[in-house]
Design a protein around this motif. Structure first.
Motif, PDB file in Angstrom:
ATOM      1  N   VAL A 270     -12.422   3.957   0.590  1.00  0.00           N
ATOM      2  CA  VAL A 270     -13.752   4.541   0.416  1.00  0.00           C
ATOM      3  C   VAL A 270     -14.623   3.986   1.533  1.00  0.00           C
ATOM      4  CG1 VAL A 270     -15.730   4.798  -1.139  1.00  0.00           C
ATOM      5  CG2 VAL A 270     -13.422   4.579  -2.090  1.00  0.00           C
ATOM      6  N   ILE A 271     -15.235   4.874   2.321  1.00  0.00           N
ATOM      7  CA  ILE A 271     -16.054   4.437   3.457  1.00  0.00           C
ATOM      8  C   ILE A 271     -17.452   5.030   3.298  1.00  0.00           C
ATOM      9  CG2 ILE A 271     -16.197   4.272   5.969  1.00  0.00           C
ATOM     10  CD1 ILE A 271     -13.197   5.107   6.045  1.00  0.00           C
ATOM     11  N   ASP A 272     -18.441   4.143   3.258  1.00  0.00           N
ATOM     12  CA  ASP A 272     -19.831   4.592   3.163  1.00  0.00           C
ATOM     13  C   ASP A 272     -20.733   3.562   3.833  1.00  0.00           C
ATOM     14  OD1 ASP A 272     -20.010   2.489   1.378  1.00  0.00           O
ATOM     15  OD2 ASP A 272     -20.096   3.751  -0.414  1.00  0.00           O
ATOM     16  N   GLU A 273     -22.025   3.627   3.538  1.00  0.00           N
ATOM     17  CA  GLU A 273     -23.005   2.735   4.180  1.00  0.00           C
ATOM     18  C   GLU A 273     -22.636   1.258   4.032  1.00  0.00           C
ATOM     19  OE1 GLU A 273     -25.451   3.354   6.047  1.00  0.00           O
ATOM     20  OE2 GLU A 273     -25.679   5.519   5.798  1.00  0.00           O
ATOM     21  N   THR A 274     -21.934   0.923   2.958  1.00  0.00           N
ATOM     22  CA  THR A 274     -21.623  -0.484   2.714  1.00  0.00           C
ATOM     23  C   THR A 274     -20.332  -0.927   3.400  1.00  0.00           C
ATOM     24  OG1 THR A 274     -20.410   0.004   0.698  1.00  0.00           O
ATOM     25  CG2 THR A 274     -22.766  -0.390   0.447  1.00  0.00           C
ATOM     26  N   GLY A 275     -19.648  -0.021   4.093  1.00  0.00           N
ATOM     27  CA  GLY A 275     -18.428  -0.381   4.802  1.00  0.00           C
ATOM     28  C   GLY A 275     -17.200   0.266   4.189  1.00  0.00           C
ATOM     29  N   LEU A 276     -16.037  -0.332   4.465  1.00  0.00           N
ATOM     30  CA  LEU A 276     -14.762   0.225   3.977  1.00  0.00           C
ATOM     31  C   LEU A 276     -14.247  -0.614   2.824  1.00  0.00           C
ATOM     32  CD1 LEU A 276     -11.805   1.558   6.019  1.00  0.00           C
ATOM     33  CD2 LEU A 276     -11.385  -0.307   4.426  1.00  0.00           C
ATOM     34  N   ARG A 277     -13.920   0.062   1.720  1.00  0.00           N
ATOM     35  CA  ARG A 277     -13.345  -0.624   0.559  1.00  0.00           C
ATOM     36  C   ARG A 277     -11.969  -0.034   0.257  1.00  0.00           C
ATOM     37  NH1 ARG A 277     -18.321   0.868  -0.616  1.00  0.00           N
ATOM     38  NH2 ARG A 277     -17.851   2.547  -2.089  1.00  0.00           N
ATOM     39  N   SER A 278     -11.078  -0.883  -0.207  1.00  0.00           N
ATOM     40  CA  SER A 278      -9.729  -0.422  -0.530  1.00  0.00           C
ATOM     41  C   SER A 278      -9.415  -0.727  -1.979  1.00  0.00           C
ATOM     42  CB  SER A 278      -8.725  -1.149   0.375  1.00  0.00           C
ATOM     43  OG  SER A 278      -7.435  -1.093  -0.185  1.00  0.00           O
ATOM     44  N   THR A 279      -8.819   0.246  -2.671  1.00  0.00           N
ATOM     45  CA  THR A 279      -8.323  -0.016  -4.031  1.00  0.00           C
ATOM     46  C   THR A 279      -6.936   0.605  -4.157  1.00  0.00           C
ATOM     47  OG1 THR A 279      -9.332   2.014  -4.859  1.00  0.00           O
ATOM     48  CG2 THR A 279     -10.583  -0.023  -5.166  1.00  0.00           C
ATOM     49  N   GLN A 280      -6.148   0.069  -5.080  1.00  0.00           N
ATOM     50  CA  GLN A 280      -4.849   0.668  -5.380  1.00  0.00           C
ATOM     51  C   GLN A 280      -5.113   1.711  -6.463  1.00  0.00           C
ATOM     52  OE1 GLN A 280      -1.991  -0.374  -3.637  1.00  0.00           O
ATOM     53  NE2 GLN A 280      -1.052   1.457  -4.522  1.00  0.00           N
ATOM     54  N   ALA A 281      -5.338   2.956  -6.037  1.00  0.00           N
ATOM     55  CA  ALA A 281      -5.734   3.995  -6.994  1.00  0.00           C
ATOM     56  C   ALA A 281      -4.588   4.380  -7.916  1.00  0.00           C
ATOM     57  CB  ALA A 281      -6.221   5.227  -6.239  1.00  0.00           C
ATOM     58  N   VAL A 282      -3.375   4.392  -7.377  1.00  0.00           N
ATOM     59  CA  VAL A 282      -2.190   4.772  -8.145  1.00  0.00           C
ATOM     60  C   VAL A 282      -1.128   3.697  -7.895  1.00  0.00           C
ATOM     61  CG1 VAL A 282      -0.522   6.623  -8.582  1.00  0.00           C
ATOM     62  CG2 VAL A 282      -2.752   7.189  -7.620  1.00  0.00           C
ATOM     63  N   PRO A 283      -0.429   3.232  -8.930  1.00  0.00           N
ATOM     64  CA  PRO A 283       0.601   2.207  -8.694  1.00  0.00           C
ATOM     65  C   PRO A 283       1.635   2.703  -7.686  1.00  0.00           C
ATOM     66  CG  PRO A 283       0.259   2.578 -11.048  1.00  0.00           C
ATOM     67  CD  PRO A 283      -0.524   3.632 -10.339  1.00  0.00           C
ATOM     68  N   PRO A 284       2.006   1.863  -6.711  1.00  0.00           N
ATOM     69  CA  PRO A 284       2.960   2.331  -5.700  1.00  0.00           C
ATOM     70  C   PRO A 284       4.321   2.632  -6.304  1.00  0.00           C
ATOM     71  CG  PRO A 284       2.525  -0.026  -5.428  1.00  0.00           C
ATOM     72  CD  PRO A 284       1.604   0.468  -6.502  1.00  0.00           C
ATOM     73  N   GLY A 285       4.993   3.660  -5.763  1.00  0.00           N
ATOM     74  CA  GLY A 285       6.337   4.026  -6.220  1.00  0.00           C
ATOM     75  C   GLY A 285       7.366   3.593  -5.192  1.00  0.00           C
ATOM     76  N   LYS A 286       8.523   4.195  -5.284  1.00  0.00           N
ATOM     77  CA  LYS A 286       9.598   3.897  -4.334  1.00  0.00           C
ATOM     78  C   LYS A 286       9.181   4.373  -2.930  1.00  0.00           C
ATOM     79  CE  LYS A 286      14.335   5.368  -3.643  1.00  0.00           C
ATOM     80  NZ  LYS A 286      15.341   6.337  -4.013  1.00  0.00           N
ATOM     81  N   PRO A 287       9.297   3.525  -1.892  1.00  0.00           N
ATOM     82  CA  PRO A 287       8.864   3.966  -0.555  1.00  0.00           C
ATOM     83  C   PRO A 287       9.674   5.184  -0.116  1.00  0.00           C
ATOM     84  CG  PRO A 287       9.454   1.624  -0.547  1.00  0.00           C
ATOM     85  CD  PRO A 287       9.864   2.176  -1.876  1.00  0.00           C
ATOM     86  N   ALA A 288       8.968   6.240   0.329  1.00  0.00           N
ATOM     87  CA  ALA A 288       9.674   7.490   0.626  1.00  0.00           C
ATOM     88  C   ALA A 288       8.970   8.277   1.740  1.00  0.00           C
ATOM     89  CB  ALA A 288       9.801   8.330  -0.647  1.00  0.00           C
ATOM     90  N   LEU A 289       8.640   7.572   2.832  1.00  0.00           N
ATOM     91  CA  LEU A 289       8.099   8.323   3.967  1.00  0.00           C
ATOM     92  C   LEU A 289       9.121   9.379   4.381  1.00  0.00           C
ATOM     93  CD1 LEU A 289       6.066   8.756   6.323  1.00  0.00           C
ATOM     94  CD2 LEU A 289       7.324   7.007   7.586  1.00  0.00           C
ATOM     95  N   CYS A 290       8.653  10.573   4.628  1.00  0.00           N
ATOM     96  CA  CYS A 290       9.525  11.701   4.994  1.00  0.00           C
ATOM     97  C   CYS A 290      10.266  11.377   6.288  1.00  0.00           C
ATOM     98  CB  CYS A 290       8.663  12.948   5.186  1.00  0.00           C
ATOM     99  SG  CYS A 290       9.552  14.322   5.912  1.00  0.00           S
TER     100      CYS A 290
END
Ligand code: SF4
Length: 496
Positions: free
Chosen positions: A228-248
C-alpha cells in the motif's frame, strides 16, 4: 476460441503503476511500451491528482491508443496502466483494462495480469445477490468483492477480496489517493517494485519496465503480499498466506523480455542455459545452429556455444507486424507467417541445420518453418525445443489452445517430428528444465516453479476453472481492429 487460430503460447498482460511522481501518466506510458510484448490487444491508463481521476483506454498497441493529446489529458502523481492480451473475456473495448468502477467508497481502478480459477462461481454468487457486471473479464469480480465489502478502506477490503479468489494475479489497484499492488499466494505472475531517483514508487510486471523509465529495482513483490503506497509511504502486509512457490516457468522460456530478471536470474542467461542443456543432452552432427526469432535466439546461441557449431542468422523476422496471434484467420496466418519470417538462402543452402525453438503448441507454425528452411536449401533440419512437450492448458493467465489442440497431447515425439517434417526432434525433460531454471536438482520432490502445462500437476486446483469466453453470450466478439478508445474524466466519489 473465437476467430483466431493460436499456435503459440500467448502473453497474458502487463501492468505498471506509479505513486508520487509529477509525471506519473507519462512514466506509465513509457512503462507500457516496455511491456508491450505481454499484450498487444488493448492499452489503458488511469491517473489521479489526489481528487480527480481521468482514464483512457483503447484497442491496439500503446502507440496506436495514445498520442500527445490523449496523454496531456491524463494528469496526476498517481497512475496505473495495462496492456492486454485477452485470457479471460473477449478482446473488446469494454474488456480493456484498467477496469474502473465507482462505488460508495469512491473510485477504484484495477489492472490485472493473470486468471482467477474460481471466477465463474464467484461471479454467479455475486449476480445472484444483485451485482451487475459491465465486462466479461474476471478482474471485475475482484472489483465487486471490494465494492461489497463492509470494510471501509480499500486496503482492508482488498485483502478480504483476495482471500476469496483463487488463481493467478499480479494486480495493481488505485483510488484517488492510494496505489496498491498484490501478488497471488503462489506467485504465478511476476511483479516487482522500484523507486525513481527523484522520488516516487513504481510497481511493474517486469524489471525491463523499470529500466525503461529510469527506476531502480527494489525487490519483487512476495507471493501473497499486499503493498500500500500513499502519503505516509510504502507499507507491506501478508494479505493472503503464501502457498507453494509457483512462478510460471514459461516466463523464463518465452513470455518475459530477455533483459528482465526474475527471482534474481536474468531471462536471457536462463534461456542460453536452456540451449546449452539441449546441446549437452541432444547433440547432433550439423553445420549451423539457428533460432526462431526473437524468443529462441538466446537458447539457440547457448546451443551453438556448447556444441561448438556456428550460430547463424537463418531466419529474418519482420519486426513491424506484431506477434503471430494477431493474424485473424487460418488463411491470413498462413500468409502472415511467410511475411513475418524470411529464410536466408545464402546461409541455409546446402547446410545441415539445428533449429532451436522455445516450444511447439499446435505444430502448424513449426511445420511451416521447417518447410521454409528446406525450400531455402537446408539439407537437414534438426529441431531442438527448449522446453518439454506442451500437453496441458494453462488456467493461470496464459492463453493457449485447448488440450486436444496441443500436438503433444495426442502425438509422441517421433510422430510430431514426422508431422512437422524434421529430421530429428528433441525436447528438454521437465527435470532438465526445472534444474536449469532454478539451479536446484530436487524436482519433482520440491517444485519451485509452475510446470503444469508440461506435467498436468496444477499447483492450485482448476476444477472450477472455465474457458476464456465463459462470460460471453456469443463467444466470438473480439474487436481487435478497432483502434478507437474512450476518455472519461470522473470526479472522485460522485456516486454512492
Ligand atoms: S500452466 Fe504453464 S503457462 Fe500456465 S502458469 Fe503454469 S507453467 Fe505457466
Amino acid at each position: 476460441m473465437g476467430s483466431r487460430e493460436p499456435d503459440t503460447v500467448r502473453d497474458s498482460c502487463g501492468v505498471y503503476g506509479v505513486w508520487g511522481h509529477p509525471d506519473a501518466p507519462r512514466l506509465v506510458h513509457y512503462g507500457l511500451y516496455a511491456l508491450q510484448h505481454r499484450g498487444q490487444e488493448s492499452a489503458g491508463i488511469v491517473a489521479s491528482d489526489g481528487s480527480h481521476v481521468v482514464h483512457y483506454k483503447g484497442m491496439g498497441l500503446v502507440s496506436e491508443v495514445f498520442n500527445d493529446q490523449k496523454l496531456e489529458a491524463l494528469r496526476g502523481h498517481i497512475s496505473i496502466g495495462h496492456v492486454r492480451y485477452s485470457t479471460s473475456g473477449s478482446s473488446r473495448l469494454a474488456n480493456a483494462q484498467p477496469v474502473v468502477v465507482r462505488y460508495r467508497g469512491g473510485l477504484l481502478a484495477l489492472a490485472h495480469n493473470g486468471n482467477l480459477v474460481n471466477a465463474v462461481p464467484l461471479r454467479g454468487a455475486l449476480e445472484d445477490e444483485g451485482s451487475i457486471f459491465q465486462t466479461t473479464v474476471d478482474t471485475e469480480v475482484i472489483a465487486h468483492l471490494v465494492a461489497r465489502s463492509r470494510l471501509p478502506r480499500v486496503e482492508e477490503a482488498l485483502p478480504e477480496a483476495l482471500n476469496k479468489v483463487k488463481g493467478g494475479y499480479a494486480l495493481i489497484v488505485m483510488n484517488e489517493t492510494t496505489l496498491l499492488a498484490a501478488r497471488d499466494p503462489n506467485g504465478f505472475r511476476p511483479l516487482c517494485v522500484g523507486r525513481f531517483p527523484e522520488g516516487g514508487w513504481v510497481v511493474a510486471s517486469e524489471t525491463c519496465a523499470l529500466d525503461a523509465t529510469g527506476a531502480e529495482f527494489v525487490r519483487e513483490v512476495r507471493p501473497g503480499e499486499l503493498l500500500v503506497i500513499d502519503e505516509t509511504g510504502l507499507r507491506s502486509t501478508q494479505a493472503v498466506p503464501p502457498g507453494k512457490p509457483a512462478l510460471c516457468v514459461f516466463e523464463y522460456i518465452y513470455l518475459a523480455r530477455p533483459d528482465s530478471n526474475l527471482e534474481g536470474r536474468n531471462v536471457h542467461v536462463v534461456r542460453k542455459d536452456l540451449g546449452r542443456r539441449l546441446a549437452l543432452d541432444y547433440p547432433v552432427e550439423a553445420d549451423i545452429v539457428t533460432g526462431v526469432p526473437d524468443s529462441s535466439i538466446s537458447a539457440a546461441s547457448g546451443y551453438a556455444e556448447e556444441a561448438g557449431i556456428a550460430y547463424e542468422l537463418g531466419l529474418v523476422k519482420n519486426r513491424y507486424i506484431g506477434r503471430t496471434f494477431i493474424q485473424p484467420s487460418t488463411s491470413a496466418r498462413t500468409f502472415g507467417v511467410q511475411v513475418k519470417l524470411n529464410p536466408l538462402r545464402k546461409v541455409l543452402e546446402g547446410q545441415r541445420v539445428v533449429l532451436v525453438d522455445d516450444s511447439i503448441v499446435r505444430g502448424t507454425t513449426s511445420r511451416r518453418i521447417v518447410n521454409l528452411l528446406r525450400q531455402a536449401g537446408a539439407t537437414e533440419v534438426h529441431m531442438r525445443i527448449a522446453s518439454p512437450p506442451y500437453r496441458y492448458p494453462c488456467y493461470y493467465g496464459i492463453d493457449t489452445s485447448a488440450e486436444g489442440e496441443l500436438i503433444a497431447s495426442t502425438k509422441s515425439v517421433e510422430e510430431i517430428a514426422a508431422s512437422i517434417g524434421a529430421d530429428s526432434l528433441h525436447y528438454l525433460t521437465t527435470q532438465a528444465l526445472h534444474e536449469t531454471v532454478t539451479g536446484l536438482p530436487d524436482w519433482p520432490v520440491a517444485e519451485r516453479c509452475c510446470m503444469a502445462c508440461f506435467t498436468g500437476h496444477y499447483p492450485v486446483p482448476v476444477d472450477e476453472a472455465r474457458g476464456k469466453f465463459e462470460f460471453e453470450e456469443t463467444p466470438d466478439g473480439d474487436d481487435n481492429d478497432r483502434p478507437g478508445g474512450e476518455i472519461e474524466a470522473v470526479a472522485a466519489g460522485t456516486e454512492g
